[in-house]
Design a protein around this motif. Sequence first.
Motif, short mmCIF file in Angstrom:
data_model
loop_
_atom_site.label_atom_id
_atom_site.label_comp_id
_atom_site.label_asym_id
_atom_site.label_seq_id
_atom_site.Cartn_x
_atom_site.Cartn_y
_atom_site.Cartn_z
N GLU A 194 -2.32 -8.28 3.29
CA GLU A 194 -2.30 -7.87 2.25
C GLU A 194 -3.78 -7.20 1.80
O GLU A 194 -4.23 -6.09 2.08
CB GLU A 194 -2.18 -8.36 0.56
N ARG A 195 -5.03 -8.40 2.38
CA ARG A 195 -6.56 -8.08 2.97
C ARG A 195 -6.49 -7.59 3.82
O ARG A 195 -7.53 -6.88 4.12
CB ARG A 195 -6.40 -9.53 2.62
N SER A 196 -5.86 -7.50 4.81
CA SER A 196 -5.88 -7.19 5.88
C SER A 196 -5.27 -4.97 5.89
O SER A 196 -6.04 -4.31 7.13
CB SER A 196 -4.95 -7.35 7.07
N GLY A 197 -5.08 -4.82 4.91
CA GLY A 197 -4.51 -3.01 4.70
C GLY A 197 -2.83 -2.68 5.66
O GLY A 197 -2.85 -1.49 5.98
N THR A 245 -2.62 -7.86 12.14
CA THR A 245 -4.00 -7.99 10.99
C THR A 245 -4.65 -7.33 12.70
O THR A 245 -5.67 -7.08 12.00
CB THR A 245 -4.07 -8.97 10.81
N THR A 286 -4.68 -3.58 12.74
CA THR A 286 -4.73 -3.39 11.56
C THR A 286 -6.48 -3.12 12.35
O THR A 286 -7.06 -1.88 11.34
CB THR A 286 -4.52 -3.47 10.71
N LYS A 293 -6.71 0.53 8.38
CA LYS A 293 -5.71 0.14 7.47
C LYS A 293 -4.63 1.35 7.33
O LYS A 293 -4.96 2.69 7.27
CB LYS A 293 -6.47 -0.13 5.30
N GLY A 294 -3.09 0.83 7.00
CA GLY A 294 -2.46 1.70 7.27
C GLY A 294 -1.57 1.83 8.01
O GLY A 294 -0.93 2.94 8.48
N LEU A 321 0.95 -0.84 -0.19
CA LEU A 321 0.02 -0.21 -0.25
C LEU A 321 0.69 1.16 0.20
O LEU A 321 2.09 1.19 0.91
CB LEU A 321 -1.37 -0.02 0.63
#
Length: 488
Positions: free
Chosen positions: A119-122, A28, A31, A36-37, A5
Amino acid sequence: MLKHLKMTSKHFKFIILGSGQAAPPLATALTAAHGKGSTLVVEKAFIGGTCVNYGCTPTKTMISSGRVAYLSTRGKDYGIATAVTENRSISGLVDMQKIRQRKRDIVNSFRGGNEGRLERSGVVVKYGVGRFVGARNVVVRDRDTSQEEEFTADAIFINTGCRPAEPRLPGVESVDAKRVLDSTSIMELGEVPRKLIVVGAGYVGLEFGQLFRRLGAEVTVVGRGKQVLAREDGDIAEELEKILVQDGIELELGMDTVRLEGVDEGEMKIRLVYKPTGGGEEKSVLGSHILWSAGRVPNTDMLDAEKAGIRVDSRGFVQCDEYLQTAAEGVYVLGDVKGGPAFTHISYDDFRILKNNILNPTAPKLSTKDRMVPYTVYTDPQLGHIGLHEAEARRLYPNRNIKVAKMPMTWVARALETDETRGMMKAVVDGDTEEILGYTCLGIEGGEMMSMVQIAMMGKVGYSRLRDATFAHPTLAESLNNLWGSLE
């Protein structure tokens, strides 16, 4: 490869250095709670740490190949005659490259699963090496460009793990470096060694020693202690030693390594010189390869921990309290890098502790104090253990009525039916309260048997409840009916 990201700020709510077993679930969870981020994971090489990439996943995958090789030589014992069982030899029938590829495929699958989860979790992932430059300030050197960036966070978690210790023996430079192996490089061999010398009689040395013996290598294990697996009670260690010798492994215990020598005697290219601990005449063994499995070192030498006020001990392990808080406010540590039991499940329990304490500050705080530490050594048969060993129990509780139960696996119906009777069980209890203090199973599915007793200990179930329980027949579990009859 994991898609990153775009980072909009060099400040994060959380930074995790290293992506071992504790990091992906912690990242995860953090987050999910903060958006996210909000969390940055810094990883030097591969997501998943030692367990997925160099430890549990690849080694147990290869050990399963070794077990198939072992069983293929025992066909006659079960009335099944094959070309392999005629001489009980698998020489020339092992496809080491296929074994290696199977291991690689499973590792890649697990690694990809961890990457996809982040990746899916941000979660933001940056590949590189991080070091402290102040309290909750880190500089990360990018893995690919070597450029450095500075990041800050409200809280930082150290999860950098350990690596195999390098051999520090006179003469090591005289040996072809490709023949001097550690627990990572040995799994990349494309052929079975003619003769493998293993230095170290702990978990790693014994698992790999037995694996490669089953794949056709001659194996000599040289250990400093007077027994294999120094933490185990002597009777358990002696039983395991008998099994290893029965499998054709030569054990040289109570020995100090002296030096390595490069030689050229056919396939033998290495000579290890050693002598009895405490003094005595030198001995030596020739080998085509040598596995150095004499310990691991923490990955803290690159952290510059002192710049953040983090304390490390004389061996480099990060010091912390029972809540995994380091000496630096807002800096926590998880997994092997803090020392103590170096098990994946302990690292994962560290994650559970911090998740609770950070995301649920009003809930009762969790800690590492008095937590159970189960483990399984994946020799064959397995050695599973939970709680106290007999020697520990007698030392810690001199005034308690300590009783011990032992039973050979030859008394277990299921073991007899499967012709897997090597090993023994041992339990340590308080004879007055019936509390189970410890249990060891060196036997078929020893880790699963240990877990059954662990559940009983968690529920504070006394040994007589297991003795009198109705277990299905014929199962390994029903041996817990009979074990207690030998209490002394």
